[in-house]
Design a protein around this motif. Structure first.
Motif, PDB file in Angstrom:
ATOM      1  N   THR A  19      44.063  45.578  41.117  1.00  0.00           N
ATOM      2  CA  THR A  19      43.953  44.399  41.976  1.00  0.00           C
ATOM      3  C   THR A  19      42.614  43.706  41.776  1.00  0.00           C
ATOM      4  O   THR A  19      42.555  42.478  41.601  1.00  0.00           O
ATOM      5  CB  THR A  19      44.147  44.794  43.455  1.00  0.00           C
ATOM      6  OG1 THR A  19      45.436  45.398  43.603  1.00  0.00           O
ATOM      7  CG2 THR A  19      44.038  43.585  44.363  1.00  0.00           C
ATOM      8  N   HIS A  23      41.741  40.006  40.002  1.00  0.00           N
ATOM      9  CA  HIS A  23      40.981  38.984  40.720  1.00  0.00           C
ATOM     10  C   HIS A  23      39.716  38.584  39.947  1.00  0.00           C
ATOM     11  O   HIS A  23      39.382  37.390  39.892  1.00  0.00           O
ATOM     12  CB  HIS A  23      40.619  39.458  42.131  1.00  0.00           C
ATOM     13  CG  HIS A  23      41.720  39.274  43.105  1.00  0.00           C
ATOM     14  ND1 HIS A  23      42.617  40.262  43.409  1.00  0.00           N
ATOM     15  CD2 HIS A  23      42.078  38.204  43.847  1.00  0.00           C
ATOM     16  CE1 HIS A  23      43.481  39.807  44.292  1.00  0.00           C
ATOM     17  NE2 HIS A  23      43.183  38.564  44.573  1.00  0.00           N
ATOM     18  N   SER A  26      40.766  36.496  36.906  1.00  0.00           N
ATOM     19  CA  SER A  26      41.203  35.146  37.279  1.00  0.00           C
ATOM     20  C   SER A  26      40.016  34.237  37.615  1.00  0.00           C
ATOM     21  O   SER A  26      40.088  33.027  37.418  1.00  0.00           O
ATOM     22  CB  SER A  26      42.203  35.188  38.431  1.00  0.00           C
ATOM     23  OG  SER A  26      41.563  35.506  39.637  1.00  0.00           O
ATOM     24  N   LYS A  27      38.938  34.810  38.121  1.00  0.00           N
ATOM     25  CA  LYS A  27      37.746  33.997  38.410  1.00  0.00           C
ATOM     26  C   LYS A  27      37.171  33.413  37.122  1.00  0.00           C
ATOM     27  O   LYS A  27      36.731  32.267  37.092  1.00  0.00           O
ATOM     28  CB  LYS A  27      36.686  34.822  39.138  1.00  0.00           C
ATOM     29  CG  LYS A  27      36.993  35.044  40.611  1.00  0.00           C
ATOM     30  CD  LYS A  27      35.950  35.924  41.263  1.00  0.00           C
ATOM     31  CE  LYS A  27      36.193  36.104  42.746  1.00  0.00           C
ATOM     32  NZ  LYS A  27      37.451  36.760  43.091  1.00  0.00           N
ATOM     33  N   GLU A  56      34.206  42.910  40.129  1.00  0.00           N
ATOM     34  CA  GLU A  56      35.665  43.007  40.200  1.00  0.00           C
ATOM     35  C   GLU A  56      36.262  43.343  38.835  1.00  0.00           C
ATOM     36  O   GLU A  56      37.131  44.208  38.731  1.00  0.00           O
ATOM     37  CB  GLU A  56      36.260  41.701  40.723  1.00  0.00           C
ATOM     38  CG  GLU A  56      35.983  41.453  42.189  1.00  0.00           C
ATOM     39  CD  GLU A  56      36.499  40.126  42.689  1.00  0.00           C
ATOM     40  OE1 GLU A  56      36.530  39.957  43.921  1.00  0.00           O
ATOM     41  OE2 GLU A  56      36.870  39.243  41.876  1.00  0.00           O
TER      42      GLU A  56
END
Length: 135
Positions: A19, A23, A26-27, A56
């Motif tokens: 997860t 994330h 994707s940033k 992350e």
């Protein structure tokens, strides 16, 4: 430790890692500048977006592999606490129809806290590297 508990802990660790990795990825994929601008709009230093995205991304990979589980889980908990307080708390648990609520952030926070407090991570690379005996 009972095998069922070891399986459950491993599933939590891998889910949490995936997860956060997604994330973080994707940033960067969506343009980290957008995340920097969003952080600035919240009154958080924009450069923190890079730090969060890197934690992350690399923390997610490490968590899946079982490396630095407690450290990264603690960092993830901090990230989720700030995200909840600065962004999601105002829209409520389930959201307001325009934005999702903080239910996901809270779930990730609780999983992170649990893994940060857990003494050992099961079926983890850190056990092989540091020769941990798990009982």
């Amino acid at each position: 430790m009972v095998r069922k508990e070891a399986v459950g802990l491993t599933l939590l660790r891998v889910f949490l890692g995936l997860t956060f990795f997604i994330h973080g990825f994707s940033k960067f994929q969506g343009g980290i500048a957008n995340t920097v601008d969003f952080f600035d709009s919240l009154g958080i230093f924009g450069f923190a977006a890079y730090l969060v995205a890197l934690i992350e991304l690399f923390g997610g990979i490490a968590m899946v592999l079982g490396l630095g589980t407690r450290v990264f889980a603690g960092l993830f908990a901090i990230i989720m606490a700030v995200a909840t307080l600065k962004v999601k708390l105002a829209v409520g648990f389930l959201g307001n129809g325009q934005m999702a609520g903080y239910e996901l952030e809270l779930a990730l926070f609780v999983i992170s806290i649990y893994l940060a407090l857990k003494n050992k991570s099961y079926w983890a690379l850190e056990n092989v590297l540091f020769r941990s005996n798990i009982s």
